[in-house]
Design a protein around this motif. Structure first.
Motif, PDB file in Angstrom:
ATOM      1  N   GLY A 285      42.208  41.394  64.191  1.00 41.52           N
ATOM      2  CA  GLY A 285      42.728  40.047  63.733  1.00 41.52           C
ATOM      3  C   GLY A 285      43.303  39.957  62.558  1.00 41.52           C
ATOM      4  N   THR A 286      43.600  41.124  61.955  1.00 41.13           N
ATOM      5  CA  THR A 286      44.078  40.887  60.437  1.00 41.13           C
ATOM      6  C   THR A 286      45.545  40.291  60.263  1.00 41.13           C
ATOM      7  N   SER A 287      45.693  39.454  59.494  1.00 37.85           N
ATOM      8  CA  SER A 287      46.979  39.198  59.597  1.00 37.85           C
ATOM      9  C   SER A 287      47.963  39.585  58.260  1.00 37.85           C
ATOM     10  N   SER A 288      49.322  39.529  58.179  1.00 36.76           N
ATOM     11  CA  SER A 288      49.845  39.854  56.948  1.00 36.76           C
ATOM     12  C   SER A 288      49.498  39.321  55.804  1.00 36.76           C
ATOM     13  N   GLY A 289      49.469  40.110  54.567  1.00 41.26           N
ATOM     14  CA  GLY A 289      48.989  39.304  53.483  1.00 41.26           C
ATOM     15  C   GLY A 289      47.519  39.716  52.860  1.00 41.26           C
ATOM     16  N   THR A 290      46.771  40.017  54.102  1.00 44.10           N
ATOM     17  CA  THR A 290      45.367  40.251  53.684  1.00 44.10           C
ATOM     18  C   THR A 290      45.413  41.555  52.788  1.00 44.10           C
ATOM     19  N   LYS A 291      44.332  41.507  51.781  1.00 42.64           N
ATOM     20  CA  LYS A 291      44.192  42.421  50.610  1.00 42.64           C
ATOM     21  C   LYS A 291      42.835  43.093  50.801  1.00 42.64           C
ATOM     22  N   LEU A 292      42.787  44.350  51.049  1.00 44.68           N
ATOM     23  CA  LEU A 292      41.624  45.117  51.184  1.00 44.68           C
ATOM     24  C   LEU A 292      41.350  45.600  49.905  1.00 44.68           C
ATOM     25  N   ARG A 293      40.326  45.532  49.293  1.00 44.89           N
ATOM     26  CA  ARG A 293      39.891  46.066  47.762  1.00 44.89           C
ATOM     27  C   ARG A 293      38.959  47.439  47.700  1.00 44.89           C
ATOM     28  N   VAL A 294      39.704  48.236  46.800  1.00 43.76           N
ATOM     29  CA  VAL A 294      38.832  49.529  46.664  1.00 43.76           C
ATOM     30  C   VAL A 294      38.607  49.489  45.255  1.00 43.76           C
ATOM     31  N   LYS A 295      37.071  49.381  44.786  1.00 43.52           N
ATOM     32  CA  LYS A 295      36.799  49.409  43.543  1.00 43.52           C
ATOM     33  C   LYS A 295      37.009  50.718  42.864  1.00 43.52           C
ATOM     34  N   GLY A 296      37.253  50.499  41.603  1.00 48.29           N
ATOM     35  CA  GLY A 296      37.393  51.526  40.659  1.00 48.29           C
ATOM     36  C   GLY A 296      38.486  52.481  41.046  1.00 48.29           C
ATOM     37  N   HIS A 297      39.499  52.126  41.748  1.00 47.51           N
ATOM     38  CA  HIS A 297      40.717  53.026  42.157  1.00 47.51           C
ATOM     39  C   HIS A 297      42.065  52.479  41.465  1.00 47.51           C
ATOM     40  N   GLY A 298      41.664  51.595  40.368  1.00 49.63           N
ATOM     41  CA  GLY A 298      42.915  51.123  39.615  1.00 49.63           C
ATOM     42  C   GLY A 298      43.151  51.665  38.469  1.00 49.63           C
ATOM     43  N   VAL A 299      43.470  51.013  37.305  1.00 48.98           N
ATOM     44  CA  VAL A 299      44.023  51.343  35.995  1.00 48.98           C
ATOM     45  C   VAL A 299      42.783  51.944  35.246  1.00 48.98           C
ATOM     46  N   PRO A 300      42.576  53.062  34.560  1.00 44.61           N
ATOM     47  CA  PRO A 300      41.343  53.239  33.784  1.00 44.61           C
ATOM     48  C   PRO A 300      41.468  52.475  32.448  1.00 44.61           C
ATOM     49  N   ARG A 301      40.171  52.026  32.085  1.00 44.55           N
ATOM     50  CA  ARG A 301      39.939  51.098  30.763  1.00 44.55           C
ATOM     51  C   ARG A 301      39.424  52.288  29.719  1.00 44.55           C
ATOM     52  N   ARG A 302      39.808  51.809  28.597  1.00 49.92           N
ATOM     53  CA  ARG A 302      39.204  52.662  27.490  1.00 49.92           C
ATOM     54  C   ARG A 302      37.676  52.560  27.123  1.00 49.92           C
ATOM     55  N   ASP A 303      37.293  51.145  27.508  1.00 50.11           N
ATOM     56  CA  ASP A 303      35.949  50.843  27.001  1.00 50.11           C
ATOM     57  C   ASP A 303      35.176  50.329  28.406  1.00 50.11           C
ATOM     58  N   GLY A 304      35.602  50.714  29.537  1.00 52.18           N
ATOM     59  CA  GLY A 304      34.849  49.998  30.624  1.00 52.18           C
ATOM     60  C   GLY A 304      35.019  50.868  31.927  1.00 52.18           C
ATOM     61  N   PRO A 305      34.610  50.285  33.131  1.00 54.12           N
ATOM     62  CA  PRO A 305      35.105  50.711  34.418  1.00 54.12           C
ATOM     63  C   PRO A 305      36.551  50.586  34.596  1.00 54.12           C
TER      64      PRO A 305
END
Length: 346
Positions: A285-305
């Motif tokens: 029952g998922t609609s268009s526009g729904t966002k599924l989040r994957v932790k830690g798989h984005g842009v690296p930070r110099r001083d954090g996750p």
């Protein structure tokens, strides 16, 4: 020229002739803003870059002229001196000595430290280099107050204690792939030197760099004719767009197509990420526009996750349905009536 009491004074004379009109080279007006100059440089650098024009024998020379013009006009100190003195300002700021004579000092100027000081013993790079340019901008056009303050400080310095000035910095601009900006990497740049020499330099790209940020490559700029350390290379980084991913702060957003069955009944789908492929669960029952989040798989930070990956689902329907299939859709709509635009307002 002598003053009424016989003391020699320094006269700065504007030189209006220019061996190369840098404004004309970049195709901008003399009152062009910094943004106009940077845009003109980017367009011409891409047009004449030797790597992009291997069959054009004149591209290298044109690229060098564009680089030289941008190096001057993008620097507020150099641009002011260029506007005032023309192309001869480089001689004045590069250690040349077009003026000489004896400075006898005098009451109220220089004190005892300036008595008997010889003007021709001073490298004019000390007076017209970076230090002079920074102070010069703080005075009214045509004023000489800051010049004499610089002169006084130069006269009171010991030759052995003077810190050698760096050579001129070189400004460069590169465009890197979206993926390289996120994960980091290495690129090779082609650099046109003032003497006509072309160098290839490997530059390390730090992970997570943003569009418009600068990288400093120390010691690879112009040499110092007075024997001091060379300048640096200041590289402005432009990030090319990605066909599927966009960046918001340290999060990555990717639009993921799913079928009607996957959205209605639920499914497991594979989604690419900077760290490799990840498997996501699409709830029924998922609609268009729904966002599924994957932790830690984005842009690296110099001083954090690292940031997160947000997979935005978009239902894709077949372009043509049979009469029977259309009837099934109508039946589904009748059995499950919805009002999806009830909250839609201007």
């Amino acid at each position: 020229m002598c003053s009424p009491d016989g003391q020699r004074v320094l006269v700065l004379q504007r030189i209006s002739t220019m061996a190369e009109d840098y404004y004309k080279t970049l195709g901008v007006r003399h009152d062009a803003s910094q943004a106009d100059i940077e845009k003109a440089y980017r367009d011409l650098a891409r047009k004449y870059h030797p790597d992009l024009n291997p069959d054009d024998k004149t591209a290298k020379e044109k690229f060098q002229k564009v680089q030289a013009a941008f190096d001057v006009l993008s620097n507020s100190e150099k641009r002011e001196m260029y506007d005032r003195y023309g192309s001869s300002f480089e001689t004045m700021g590069g250690g040349g000595r077009p003026y000489s004579g004896a400075w006898q000092g005098g009451p109220g100027f220089g004190g005892a430290g300036a008595e008997g000081f010889r003007f021709d013993e001073v490298d004019l790079g000390d007076l017209f280099g970076r230090g002079f340019g920074q102070g010069y901008q703080q005075q009214a056009p045509g004023g000489f107050g800051d010049f004499f303050r610089q002169f006084r400080r130069a006269s009171q310095r010991s030759g052995k204690g003077t810190t050698p000035r760096h050579g001129n910095d070189i400004r460069h601009e590169i465009q890197i792939p979206f993926g390289t900006a996120v994960t980091g990497g290495q690129v090779e740049i082609t650099l046109a030197r003032q003497a006509g020499k072309t160098d290839r330099i490997n530059v390390k790209i730090p992970a997570g760099i943003e569009d418009g940020k600068r990288i400093r490559v120390r010691g690879q700029g112009e040499p110092n004719p007075a024997g001091g350390p060379p300048g640096d290379i200041l590289i402005t980084v432009r990030v090319a767009p990605h066909p599927h991913f966009t960046r918001h702060d340290h999060n990555l957003i990717v639009r993921v197509p799913v079928t009607l069955a996957e959205a209605a009944l639920g499914a497991k789908i594979d989604v690419p990420s900077p760290q490799g492929t990840v498997t996501l669960t699409v709830p029924p029952g998922t609609s268009s526009g729904t966002k599924l989040r994957v932790k830690g798989h984005g842009v690296p930070r110099r001083d954090g996750p690292a940031g997160d990956l947000l997979a935005e689902l978009a239902i894709v329907l077949p372009k043509k349905l049979t009469d029977a299939e259309q009837e099934q859709v109508r039946l589904l709509d009748q059995n499950h009536p919805l009002k999806p635009r009830d909250g839609l307002r201007w």
